[in-house]
Design an enzyme around this catalytic site. Sequence first.
Site, PDB file in Angstrom:
ATOM      1  N   ASP A  28       0.858  -1.184   0.000  1.00  0.00           N
ATOM      2  CA  ASP A  28       0.000   0.000   0.000  1.00  0.00           C
ATOM      3  C   ASP A  28       0.892   1.231   0.000  1.00  0.00           C
ATOM      4  OD1 ASP A  28      -2.399   1.551   0.362  1.00  0.00           O
ATOM      5  OD2 ASP A  28      -1.795   1.846   2.440  1.00  0.00           O
ATOM      6  N   SER A  29       0.270   2.385  -0.228  1.00  0.00           N
ATOM      7  CA  SER A  29       1.016   3.640  -0.200  1.00  0.00           C
ATOM      8  C   SER A  29       1.447   3.995   1.221  1.00  0.00           C
ATOM      9  CB  SER A  29       0.136   4.751  -0.768  1.00  0.00           C
ATOM     10  OG  SER A  29      -1.085   4.783  -0.066  1.00  0.00           O
ATOM     11  N   CYS A  91      -3.734  -1.139  -2.072  1.00  0.00           N
ATOM     12  CA  CYS A  91      -4.022   0.278  -2.283  1.00  0.00           C
ATOM     13  C   CYS A  91      -4.914   0.444  -3.520  1.00  0.00           C
ATOM     14  CB  CYS A  91      -2.703   1.012  -2.501  1.00  0.00           C
ATOM     15  SG  CYS A  91      -2.883   2.742  -2.905  1.00  0.00           S
ATOM     16  N   GLU A 170      -6.411   9.377   9.321  1.00  0.00           N
ATOM     17  CA  GLU A 170      -5.059   9.334   9.909  1.00  0.00           C
ATOM     18  C   GLU A 170      -5.013  10.143  11.202  1.00  0.00           C
ATOM     19  OE1 GLU A 170      -1.647   9.217   7.625  1.00  0.00           O
ATOM     20  OE2 GLU A 170      -2.516   7.586   6.460  1.00  0.00           O
ATOM     21  N   CYS A 202     -11.168   2.827  -0.944  1.00  0.00           N
ATOM     22  CA  CYS A 202      -9.909   3.359  -0.428  1.00  0.00           C
ATOM     23  C   CYS A 202      -9.596   2.611   0.857  1.00  0.00           C
ATOM     24  CB  CYS A 202     -10.060   4.853  -0.154  1.00  0.00           C
ATOM     25  SG  CYS A 202      -8.634   5.586   0.675  1.00  0.00           S
ATOM     26  N   HIS A 204      -8.464   3.479   3.585  1.00  0.00           N
ATOM     27  CA  HIS A 204      -8.771   4.143   4.850  1.00  0.00           C
ATOM     28  C   HIS A 204     -10.256   4.105   5.228  1.00  0.00           C
ATOM     29  CE1 HIS A 204      -4.739   5.555   4.258  1.00  0.00           C
ATOM     30  NE2 HIS A 204      -4.771   6.364   5.311  1.00  0.00           N
TER      31      HIS A 204
HETATM   32  N1  DGL Z   1      -4.009   3.753  -0.050  1.00  0.00           N
HETATM   33  C1  DGL Z   1      -4.712   4.782  -0.779  1.00  0.00           C
HETATM   34  C2  DGL Z   1      -5.935   4.175  -1.453  1.00  0.00           C
HETATM   35  O1  DGL Z   1      -6.429   3.118  -1.091  1.00  0.00           O
HETATM   36  C3  DGL Z   1      -5.134   5.921   0.134  1.00  0.00           C
HETATM   37  C4  DGL Z   1      -3.979   6.747   0.649  1.00  0.00           C
HETATM   38  C5  DGL Z   1      -3.224   7.484  -0.444  1.00  0.00           C
HETATM   39  O2  DGL Z   1      -3.779   8.411  -1.056  1.00  0.00           O
HETATM   40  O3  DGL Z   1      -2.094   7.106  -0.697  1.00  0.00           O
HETATM   41  O4  DGL Z   1      -6.427   4.738  -2.404  1.00  0.00           O
END
Ligand code: DGL
Length: 283
Positions: A28-29, A91, A170, A202, A204
């Site tokens: 993931d990011s 992600c 976050e 997403c 989050h």
């Molecule tokens: N992990 C990203 C997503 O699922 C969200 C966080 C980001 O923008 O990097 O789209």
Amino acid sequence: MGAFPAGQRPSPTMSEHLNPRGPIGVFDSGVGGLTVVRALMERLPFESIHYFGDTARVPYGIKSVQTISHYTTQIAEFLLEKRVKLLIIACNTMAAVAAQLVRDLSPTPVLDVIEAGALSALAASKTRRIGVIGTPTTINSNAYARAIHAIEPEARLTSQACPLFVPLVEEGWLDHAVTRLTAQEYLKPVLAEQVDSLVLGCTHYPLLKPLLQEVAGPGVALVDSADAMAEQTAALLQKLNLSNPDRLPPEYHFWVTDVPLRFQTIGERFLGRSLSNVHVVQW
Ligand code: DGL
């Protein structure tokens, strides 16, 4: 869906080399993909996991396709060096713009949250009116619309980018008046289309589930791609005879590119349990 999704067909020699005792690679990011890890830990308690969170370069959701593709390739290659038997793109943003890139370079099967989310959205919807929320890059890519229409061309989709949700989550504002107001604003045009299911597109957003359910109302099914991903992973491992036959405690490793302490604090919220074996990768 075939054993190797989305047209991926490794040669017999490649699949012979896949080791059922090997770990699953999830990336993931940043910290958000831990919602997928959490679902995997619950569904597949004997599978080891290597997680990569690019905490130095997060957020991806507002970056260009070119930049995201470059970062994604780097991470996938890193995890393949750890001899993972399966790669999971947790992600949504990376999955939306770079999933094919990962499939092209990976000798192991690749799963991504968008495929999983599309299938669950259709399973959850009776009216075929589906809402999708995600980062601006995910929504602009139209990846969910393409994935859903490939299965059900008659589905009617309403998409909405929700850029403020990532920082709010976050910050830990999961049940906060500011988050509620923001959600009401974002969901207004989606709910006006009478959707009966809403894809949380997403990493989050699953943490906002109770608040989003409250705002969307009981008639809207929230589709959490983390749960869908865990189900799809279990099915794929079984189909490919890649489930770990050992009944031993699994090993979990977490690779990050910056600030492991913050990763640990926020990560425990995402994971719902304590987190150790956090390593910093210096690129
Ligand atoms: N992990 C990203 C997503 O699922 C969200 C966080 C980001 O923008 O990097 O789209």
